[in-house]
Enzyme design. Sequence first.
Site, short mmCIF file in Angstrom:
data_model
loop_
_atom_site.label_atom_id
_atom_site.label_comp_id
_atom_site.label_asym_id
_atom_site.label_seq_id
_atom_site.Cartn_x
_atom_site.Cartn_y
_atom_site.Cartn_z
N ASP A 148 -6.74 1.14 -6.15
CA ASP A 148 -6.82 -0.33 -6.09
C ASP A 148 -5.95 -0.91 -4.98
O ASP A 148 -5.76 -2.13 -4.90
CB ASP A 148 -6.46 -0.96 -7.44
N ASP A 165 -2.76 -0.95 -4.28
CA ASP A 165 -1.44 -1.57 -4.44
C ASP A 165 -0.33 -0.56 -4.15
O ASP A 165 0.85 -0.89 -4.21
CB ASP A 165 -1.27 -2.20 -5.83
N ASP A 180 -4.06 3.95 -2.77
CA ASP A 180 -4.59 4.46 -4.02
C ASP A 180 -5.85 3.67 -4.36
O ASP A 180 -6.33 2.87 -3.56
CB ASP A 180 -3.55 4.40 -5.14
N SER A 225 -6.14 1.71 -11.23
CA SER A 225 -5.24 2.07 -10.13
C SER A 225 -5.47 3.50 -9.63
O SER A 225 -6.54 3.82 -9.15
CB SER A 225 -3.80 1.86 -10.58
#
EC number: 5.4.2.10
Length: 445
Positions: A243, A245, A241, A102
């Site tokens: 990834d 999400d 960010d 992430s």
Amino acid sequence: MSYFGTDGIRGKFGQMPITPEFALKLGFAAGKVLKRTSPKNKPLVVLGKDTRLSGYILESALQAGLNAAGVYVHLLGPLPTPAIAHLTRALHAHAGIVISASHNPYFDNGIKFFSSEGKKLPDSLQEEINKELEKDLFIEDTANLGKSVRVTDANGRYIEFCKSTFPYHFDLNNLKIVVDCAHGAAYSVGPSVFRELGAKVVALYNEPDGLNINENCGSTHPESLQKAVVEHGADLGIAFDGDADRVVMVDKFGSLIDGDHILYILATQAKNKPAGVVGTVMSNMALEVALEKANVGFVRAKVGDRYVLQALEENGWVTGGEPSGHILTLDKSTTGDAIIAALQVLTVMVEQNKALHELVHDFKLYPQVLVNVRLEQMLDPYSIPALVAEFNKAEEQLKGRGRILIRKSGTEPVIRVMVEGDNEQEVKTLAEHLANAVRSQAQVA
């Protein structure tokens, strides 16, 4: 031992459990469990990742383990975490796996699973995988191995899905948008979605090299985006960010629009207002007050999108999120999706013909002060009567105008003292007073 945390398995690459050897065993263990629980003889797993260099190594190890257990694997390549969740359902896979850490730096990585519904894997299945990990890797039947194939149109499938959540009779033709991709998983699909809907897009940090993910960019470092929006004369900015999400936005003046602002827009400015919203203990009290005025329900969950999702399901609601930019709209996606959350805000802008700053004109966050009190040894602040008395006194002082939050860090000997309220000076004074009280009691203890 359990290898799974609240958001899958995470750590520094090269150190247990984020090693190629462990990933191979994990793939095999997960494959064995999926074979037992799958109605198909050869279950299908979709496997995606973000742009970290270590992701390619972990991908190879995971797919080898899965194939050895007799599982078929569809390789999606670098794609946002929510894209993996969507494609797990769209491709009728038995499970999805994401390799990502992430918003963390490049040297970290992680592995998490989605169920066939594109939701987080049930705890019961995680426990089964844990048990299987204790066994030796033994291939029983070489005639029934799985195999891996690369899905060549994964990006296009996800782009079309994102666009389908934006009203078909709307477009973004009159908007100039700066998109910060964090050198992460949305480096290609993010700008493409907004371009295909008609926006003029300026893409930033969209050249991943495997090591620059989240480096001074993205939703955790929006400063350069704020500057770029003003310099380019753009209507707004969007930052993901690593990834994708999480999302934060920037208005045309360079002001930051965080997760609380986004929830405010979706809950009070949208044409179809939700029945209720789930925030977290970190959500600003201004959001709670604004939603109460708008007759929209509000509850707080623990920090983490897992807990936000749980509270949404318990209340039968669809909208929730965190100040950090994890935004869930369960009528659109099964998990937090940065691109889709941004599209929902853009939908409100188009339907009301308003600029982003106009949508939050009447919403002002309460001043908030966070003091991290580092201790020699961790203590439970609520086990000390003198501290509890101080906390109660502070809550009474702020009653109806603010709140306090005292939290223990889960990873280090730190007590986090957060105070927010409608008077900035009062908040600062109270936060320092409570922090000093914690320090004093720590010395006594």
